[in-house]
Design a protein around this motif. Structure first.
Motif, PDB file in Angstrom:
ATOM      1  N   THR A   3      15.716  28.512  61.897  1.00 51.34           N
ATOM      2  CA  THR A   3      14.771  27.697  61.144  1.00 51.34           C
ATOM      3  C   THR A   3      15.523  26.732  60.249  1.00 51.34           C
ATOM      4  OG1 THR A   3      13.145  29.480  61.152  1.00 51.34           O
ATOM      5  CG2 THR A   3      12.838  27.748  59.516  1.00 51.34           C
ATOM      6  N   THR A   4      15.107  25.484  60.288  1.00 52.53           N
ATOM      7  CA  THR A   4      15.624  24.467  59.380  1.00 52.53           C
ATOM      8  C   THR A   4      14.576  24.251  58.303  1.00 52.53           C
ATOM      9  OG1 THR A   4      16.808  23.388  61.191  1.00 52.53           O
ATOM     10  CG2 THR A   4      16.498  22.112  59.169  1.00 52.53           C
ATOM     11  N   TYR A   5      15.000  24.410  57.040  1.00 46.54           N
ATOM     12  CA  TYR A   5      14.118  24.221  55.897  1.00 46.54           C
ATOM     13  C   TYR A   5      14.464  22.896  55.241  1.00 46.54           C
ATOM     14  CZ  TYR A   5      13.208  29.173  56.508  1.00 46.54           C
ATOM     15  OH  TYR A   5      12.864  30.386  57.032  1.00 46.54           O
ATOM     16  N   PHE A   6      13.427  22.144  54.870  1.00 46.96           N
ATOM     17  CA  PHE A   6      13.599  20.826  54.277  1.00 46.96           C
ATOM     18  C   PHE A   6      13.096  20.828  52.844  1.00 46.96           C
ATOM     19  CE2 PHE A   6      12.946  20.452  58.820  1.00 46.96           C
ATOM     20  CZ  PHE A   6      14.009  19.666  59.211  1.00 46.96           C
ATOM     21  N   GLY A   7      13.800  20.077  51.994  1.00 48.52           N
ATOM     22  CA  GLY A   7      13.408  19.934  50.598  1.00 48.52           C
ATOM     23  C   GLY A   7      13.509  18.479  50.182  1.00 48.52           C
ATOM     24  N   ALA A   8      13.369  18.235  48.901  1.00 46.48           N
ATOM     25  CA  ALA A   8      13.407  16.878  48.355  1.00 46.48           C
ATOM     26  C   ALA A   8      14.768  16.232  48.583  1.00 46.48           C
ATOM     27  CB  ALA A   8      13.088  16.916  46.867  1.00 46.48           C
ATOM     28  N   GLY A   9      14.752  14.908  48.660  1.00 48.78           N
ATOM     29  CA  GLY A   9      15.995  14.157  48.762  1.00 48.78           C
ATOM     30  C   GLY A   9      16.801  14.428  50.011  1.00 48.78           C
TER      31      GLY A   9
ATOM     32  N   PHE B 133      17.339  17.111  51.482  1.00 48.75           N
ATOM     33  CA  PHE B 133      18.005  18.411  51.484  1.00 48.75           C
ATOM     34  C   PHE B 133      17.497  19.231  52.659  1.00 48.75           C
ATOM     35  CE2 PHE B 133      18.220  22.909  50.300  1.00 48.75           C
ATOM     36  CZ  PHE B 133      19.568  23.028  49.993  1.00 48.75           C
ATOM     37  N   GLN B 134      18.424  19.897  53.365  1.00 48.78           N
ATOM     38  CA  GLN B 134      18.037  20.812  54.430  1.00 48.78           C
ATOM     39  C   GLN B 134      19.097  21.882  54.618  1.00 48.78           C
ATOM     40  OE1 GLN B 134      17.991  19.284  58.541  1.00 48.78           O
ATOM     41  NE2 GLN B 134      18.649  17.324  57.693  1.00 48.78           N
ATOM     42  N   ILE B 135      18.627  23.062  54.990  1.00 51.36           N
ATOM     43  CA  ILE B 135      19.522  24.169  55.318  1.00 51.36           C
ATOM     44  C   ILE B 135      18.940  24.901  56.517  1.00 51.36           C
ATOM     45  CG2 ILE B 135      20.498  24.508  53.012  1.00 51.36           C
ATOM     46  CD1 ILE B 135      18.508  26.758  52.554  1.00 51.36           C
ATOM     47  N   GLN B 136      19.821  25.601  57.245  1.00 49.30           N
ATOM     48  CA  GLN B 136      19.395  26.347  58.424  1.00 49.30           C
ATOM     49  C   GLN B 136      19.629  27.833  58.219  1.00 49.30           C
ATOM     50  OE1 GLN B 136      20.800  25.016  62.193  1.00 49.30           O
ATOM     51  NE2 GLN B 136      20.303  22.886  61.796  1.00 49.30           N
ATOM     52  N   SER B 137      18.747  28.614  58.799  1.00 51.97           N
ATOM     53  CA  SER B 137      18.856  30.064  58.699  1.00 51.97           C
ATOM     54  C   SER B 137      19.878  30.628  59.665  1.00 51.97           C
ATOM     55  CB  SER B 137      17.499  30.714  58.990  1.00 51.97           C
ATOM     56  OG  SER B 137      17.142  30.530  60.356  1.00 51.97           O
ATOM     57  N   GLY B 138      20.109  29.924  60.775  1.00 49.51           N
ATOM     58  CA  GLY B 138      20.890  30.487  61.870  1.00 49.51           C
ATOM     59  C   GLY B 138      19.968  31.351  62.720  1.00 49.51           C
TER      60      GLY B 138
ATOM     61  N   TYR C  18       9.358  23.106  57.260  1.00 49.04           N
ATOM     62  CA  TYR C  18      10.360  23.833  58.029  1.00 49.04           C
ATOM     63  C   TYR C  18      10.030  23.765  59.509  1.00 49.04           C
ATOM     64  CZ  TYR C  18       7.239  27.924  58.174  1.00 49.04           C
ATOM     65  OH  TYR C  18       6.174  28.758  58.375  1.00 49.04           O
ATOM     66  N   GLU C  19      11.069  23.922  60.325  1.00 45.90           N
ATOM     67  CA  GLU C  19      10.938  23.883  61.776  1.00 45.90           C
ATOM     68  C   GLU C  19      11.634  25.109  62.350  1.00 45.90           C
ATOM     69  OE1 GLU C  19      12.973  21.228  65.212  1.00 45.90           O
ATOM     70  OE2 GLU C  19      11.759  20.103  63.761  1.00 45.90           O
TER      71      GLU C  19
ATOM     72  N   ILE D 186       5.576  27.967  73.990  1.00 44.50           N
ATOM     73  CA  ILE D 186       5.793  27.351  72.678  1.00 44.50           C
ATOM     74  C   ILE D 186       7.299  27.317  72.417  1.00 44.50           C
ATOM     75  CG2 ILE D 186       5.387  27.528  70.191  1.00 44.50           C
ATOM     76  CD1 ILE D 186       2.874  26.842  71.876  1.00 44.50           C
ATOM     77  N   GLU D 187       7.838  26.123  72.237  1.00 42.21           N
ATOM     78  CA  GLU D 187       9.266  25.962  71.979  1.00 42.21           C
ATOM     79  C   GLU D 187       9.593  26.035  70.489  1.00 42.21           C
ATOM     80  OE1 GLU D 187      12.765  23.265  73.693  1.00 42.21           O
ATOM     81  OE2 GLU D 187      11.197  22.092  72.693  1.00 42.21           O
ATOM     82  N   LYS D 188       8.691  25.469  69.671  1.00 44.15           N
ATOM     83  CA  LYS D 188       8.949  25.452  68.228  1.00 44.15           C
ATOM     84  C   LYS D 188       7.637  25.235  67.489  1.00 44.15           C
ATOM     85  CE  LYS D 188       9.841  20.487  67.874  1.00 44.15           C
ATOM     86  NZ  LYS D 188      10.802  19.455  67.507  1.00 44.15           N
ATOM     87  N   TRP D 189       7.697  25.526  66.190  1.00 44.94           N
ATOM     88  CA  TRP D 189       6.606  25.128  65.317  1.00 44.94           C
ATOM     89  C   TRP D 189       7.173  24.434  64.103  1.00 44.94           C
ATOM     90  CZ3 TRP D 189       6.854  30.518  66.366  1.00 44.94           C
ATOM     91  CH2 TRP D 189       7.367  31.310  65.344  1.00 44.94           C
ATOM     92  N   VAL D 190       6.380  23.509  63.592  1.00 44.60           N
ATOM     93  CA  VAL D 190       6.773  22.720  62.428  1.00 44.60           C
ATOM     94  C   VAL D 190       5.685  22.878  61.369  1.00 44.60           C
ATOM     95  CG1 VAL D 190       7.278  20.410  61.550  1.00 44.60           C
ATOM     96  CG2 VAL D 190       8.009  21.054  63.872  1.00 44.60           C
TER      97      VAL D 190
END
Length: 130
Positions: free
Chosen positions: A44-50, A52-57, A35-36, A100-104
């Protein structure tokens, strides 16, 4: 695949940085691989298999991120947060003040990397095993 609602439920259990390893274990079990997080608004953008990604807003109002990085101060604030001395909103404000702008978080490698506005990795740390 995982949902934002499930991730939010897991994150709601995190009160301080000391709760972070349990949170990581829970979202790994859901299928999150990375996630980033943007410090300026908490999106936050969450990443999964294939791919797949979704954002929290956005999670909060805009926080200005300093143009100037302060790695030493950030490391102090990070240690305090991980020790349970600060809550998540305070950690985000402290991170922004240190540039700090972001964390991954790479949950396969179990690392979290903190980047400044220039894209420079200021801190790379191991994520404690859940």
């Amino acid at each position: 695949m995982f949902t934002i609602e499930a991730i939010k439920a897991a994150h709601a259990k995190v009160k301080t940085g000391a709760d972070y390893p349990a949170y990581i274990g829970e979202i790994i079990a859901m299928g999150v691989t990375a996630y980033e997080t943007s410090v300026s608004d908490g999106n936050t953008t969450y990443f999964g298999a294939g791919s797949f990604q979704i954002q929290s807003g956005p999670k909060y109002g805009s926080i200005p991120v300093s143009e100037k990085s302060n790695q030493a101060k950030f490391q102090e604030d990070l240690k305090a947060h991980q020790g349970g001395a600060t809550d998540f909103p305070t950690f985000c404000i402290d991170s922004a003040k240190s540039g700090i702008e972001k964390w991954v978080a790479d949950l396969s490698a179990m690392t979290c990397t903190y980047f400044d506005k220039a894209g420079i990795a200021l801190v790379v740390e191991s994520i404690p095993e859940p």
